[in-house]
Write a protein that holds these residues in place. Sequence first.
Motif, PDB file in Angstrom:
ATOM      1  N   LEU A  98      12.853   9.250   0.246  1.00  0.00           N
ATOM      2  CA  LEU A  98      11.572   9.714   1.045  1.00  0.00           C
ATOM      3  C   LEU A  98      12.124  11.001   1.708  1.00  0.00           C
ATOM      4  O   LEU A  98      12.992  11.070   2.524  1.00  0.00           O
ATOM      5  N   ASP A  99      11.376  11.934   1.490  1.00  0.00           N
ATOM      6  CA  ASP A  99      11.640  13.449   2.345  1.00  0.00           C
ATOM      7  C   ASP A  99      10.710  13.389   3.331  1.00  0.00           C
ATOM      8  O   ASP A  99       9.472  13.566   3.319  1.00  0.00           O
ATOM      9  N   PRO A 100      11.184  13.459   4.610  1.00  0.00           N
ATOM     10  CA  PRO A 100      10.401  13.583   5.621  1.00  0.00           C
ATOM     11  C   PRO A 100       9.268  14.476   5.758  1.00  0.00           C
ATOM     12  O   PRO A 100       8.129  14.404   6.351  1.00  0.00           O
ATOM     13  N   ASP A 101       9.800  15.818   5.045  1.00  0.00           N
ATOM     14  CA  ASP A 101       8.595  16.809   5.005  1.00  0.00           C
ATOM     15  C   ASP A 101       7.589  16.553   4.084  1.00  0.00           C
ATOM     16  O   ASP A 101       6.501  17.206   4.491  1.00  0.00           O
ATOM     17  N   LYS A 102       7.705  15.668   2.927  1.00  0.00           N
ATOM     18  CA  LYS A 102       6.646  15.319   2.042  1.00  0.00           C
ATOM     19  C   LYS A 102       6.047  14.061   2.445  1.00  0.00           C
ATOM     20  O   LYS A 102       4.704  13.843   2.164  1.00  0.00           O
ATOM     21  N   CYS A 103       6.677  12.886   3.054  1.00  0.00           N
ATOM     22  CA  CYS A 103       6.091  11.808   3.224  1.00  0.00           C
ATOM     23  C   CYS A 103       5.585  11.887   4.790  1.00  0.00           C
ATOM     24  O   CYS A 103       5.920  11.421   5.707  1.00  0.00           O
ATOM     25  N   ARG A 104       4.223  12.282   4.514  1.00  0.00           N
ATOM     26  CA  ARG A 104       3.336  12.427   5.844  1.00  0.00           C
ATOM     27  C   ARG A 104       1.843  12.222   5.619  1.00  0.00           C
ATOM     28  O   ARG A 104       1.389  12.041   4.442  1.00  0.00           O
ATOM     29  N   GLY A 105       1.029  11.702   6.641  1.00  0.00           N
ATOM     30  CA  GLY A 105      -0.371  11.727   6.325  1.00  0.00           C
ATOM     31  C   GLY A 105      -0.514  10.544   5.540  1.00  0.00           C
ATOM     32  O   GLY A 105      -0.102   9.349   5.451  1.00  0.00           O
ATOM     33  N   SER A 106      -1.431  10.697   4.718  1.00  0.00           N
ATOM     34  CA  SER A 106      -2.037   9.800   3.621  1.00  0.00           C
ATOM     35  C   SER A 106      -0.707   9.429   2.697  1.00  0.00           C
ATOM     36  O   SER A 106      -0.669   8.152   2.294  1.00  0.00           O
ATOM     37  N   VAL A 107      -0.061  10.282   2.319  1.00  0.00           N
ATOM     38  CA  VAL A 107       1.287   9.758   1.614  1.00  0.00           C
ATOM     39  C   VAL A 107       2.175   8.848   2.214  1.00  0.00           C
ATOM     40  O   VAL A 107       2.421   7.994   1.710  1.00  0.00           O
TER      41      VAL A 107
ATOM     42  N   ALA B 259       1.234   6.783   4.627  1.00  0.00           N
ATOM     43  CA  ALA B 259       0.589   5.621   4.870  1.00  0.00           C
ATOM     44  C   ALA B 259       0.629   4.837   3.458  1.00  0.00           C
ATOM     45  O   ALA B 259       0.633   3.610   3.627  1.00  0.00           O
ATOM     46  N   GLY B 260       0.142   5.392   2.386  1.00  0.00           N
ATOM     47  CA  GLY B 260       0.370   4.799   1.141  1.00  0.00           C
ATOM     48  C   GLY B 260       1.764   4.092   0.680  1.00  0.00           C
ATOM     49  O   GLY B 260       1.741   3.295   0.152  1.00  0.00           O
ATOM     50  N   THR B 261       2.579   4.987   1.155  1.00  0.00           N
ATOM     51  CA  THR B 261       4.080   4.617   0.779  1.00  0.00           C
ATOM     52  C   THR B 261       4.649   3.606   1.493  1.00  0.00           C
ATOM     53  O   THR B 261       5.018   2.520   1.156  1.00  0.00           O
ATOM     54  N   ILE B 262       4.241   3.340   2.929  1.00  0.00           N
ATOM     55  CA  ILE B 262       4.391   2.569   3.761  1.00  0.00           C
ATOM     56  C   ILE B 262       3.821   1.058   3.255  1.00  0.00           C
ATOM     57  O   ILE B 262       4.510  -0.205   2.974  1.00  0.00           O
ATOM     58  N   ALA B 263       2.490   0.975   2.986  1.00  0.00           N
ATOM     59  CA  ALA B 263       2.010  -0.361   2.268  1.00  0.00           C
ATOM     60  C   ALA B 263       2.571  -0.532   1.184  1.00  0.00           C
ATOM     61  O   ALA B 263       2.644  -1.749   0.904  1.00  0.00           O
ATOM     62  N   ALA B 264       2.909   0.370   0.246  1.00  0.00           N
ATOM     63  CA  ALA B 264       3.559  -0.143  -1.116  1.00  0.00           C
ATOM     64  C   ALA B 264       4.876  -0.625  -0.907  1.00  0.00           C
ATOM     65  O   ALA B 264       5.333  -1.841  -1.495  1.00  0.00           O
ATOM     66  N   LEU B 265       5.700  -0.194   0.053  1.00  0.00           N
ATOM     67  CA  LEU B 265       6.861  -0.677   0.342  1.00  0.00           C
ATOM     68  C   LEU B 265       7.267  -2.080   1.096  1.00  0.00           C
ATOM     69  O   LEU B 265       7.845  -2.891   0.913  1.00  0.00           O
TER      70      LEU B 265
ATOM     71  N   GLU C 275       5.697  10.333  -4.804  1.00  0.00           N
ATOM     72  CA  GLU C 275       4.933  11.004  -3.885  1.00  0.00           C
ATOM     73  C   GLU C 275       3.677  11.527  -4.096  1.00  0.00           C
ATOM     74  O   GLU C 275       2.633  11.371  -3.274  1.00  0.00           O
ATOM     75  N   SER C 276       3.532  11.574  -5.513  1.00  0.00           N
ATOM     76  CA  SER C 276       1.920  11.666  -5.907  1.00  0.00           C
ATOM     77  C   SER C 276       1.313  10.278  -6.250  1.00  0.00           C
ATOM     78  O   SER C 276      -0.019  10.134  -6.095  1.00  0.00           O
ATOM     79  N   ASN C 277       1.963   9.150  -6.244  1.00  0.00           N
ATOM     80  CA  ASN C 277       1.546   8.013  -6.542  1.00  0.00           C
ATOM     81  C   ASN C 277       2.467   6.766  -5.973  1.00  0.00           C
ATOM     82  O   ASN C 277       3.056   6.159  -6.799  1.00  0.00           O
ATOM     83  N   PRO C 278       2.395   6.604  -4.922  1.00  0.00           N
ATOM     84  CA  PRO C 278       2.890   5.638  -4.187  1.00  0.00           C
ATOM     85  C   PRO C 278       3.100   4.117  -4.862  1.00  0.00           C
ATOM     86  O   PRO C 278       4.044   3.282  -4.631  1.00  0.00           O
ATOM     87  N   ASN C 279       1.827   3.816  -5.527  1.00  0.00           N
ATOM     88  CA  ASN C 279       1.526   2.507  -6.142  1.00  0.00           C
ATOM     89  C   ASN C 279       2.501   2.463  -7.142  1.00  0.00           C
ATOM     90  O   ASN C 279       2.647   1.461  -7.683  1.00  0.00           O
TER      91      ASN C 279
END
Length: 255
Positions: A23-32, A34-40, A229-233
């Motif tokens: 996870l890159d903190p600059d890219k993993c923000r907002g909806s990305v 939220a989706g990443t946390i849910a998937a993890l 990054e484009s698809n956390p699922n």
Amino acid sequence: MKNVYKSILLNREANRKMLAVLLDPDKCRGSVLAGTIAALKSNTPDLVFVGGSHTVTSVDSLIELLKEEVNTKIVLFPGNASQFSTKANALLYLSLLSGRNAEFLIGQHITSSVAIKKTGIEVIPTGYLLIDGGKPSSVEYISNTRTIPRDKNEIALSTAVAAELLGMRLVYLEAGSGADTPVAPEMIHCVSAGLSLPLIVGGGIKTTEQLTAAYDAGADIVVVGNAFESNPNLIEEFVKCTRNYEAGSELSATE
């Protein structure tokens, strides 16, 4: 021996492959984010790496959130000394052995070593090798170093063995974030066969077929970031692939 490296060694000894989500903190923000946390949370990988070649956002807040929401080890994968955080479980202490830029061979380490040691964080010295991934990568540009050509297996092996003889504990073959082509299975196999250390492979892995190919070739840990990054699922698919690979290896061992 600290917990993260010990778990890597134990998994390697048992022939269990590991997946690390980068996870890159600059890219993993907002909806990305939220989706990443849910998937993890629903499909937890073995490790989460945090960092990037040009990260300007503080890593502290992301790590704090991850530790609250996700039950896995958080490992710093820093692009430079400024990306250090005491909140992580461990730090990959990267030395860019494939290049000849002293700043990333030892310079960043000198500026941070005393402060890092005082924190007591688990430090894992890692030989970091940039491999040609088909296009210039951010880390190649930032570090001002050339990559090892993707077909020069013996150069990669010699560099990896040098890392081992220098006392490093991991070797990382990196094709670069968003690489057109991941590290070739032939190179992974060559390095893995001649190395006594756990081997990490990352960069350009976009499919579970490429993930499995890296495991088959000898990678102990595969790192995937850009694809999520484009698809956390996709995290679910990759985690399940790793778990199924483990199950298949255990079955073969008992037959």
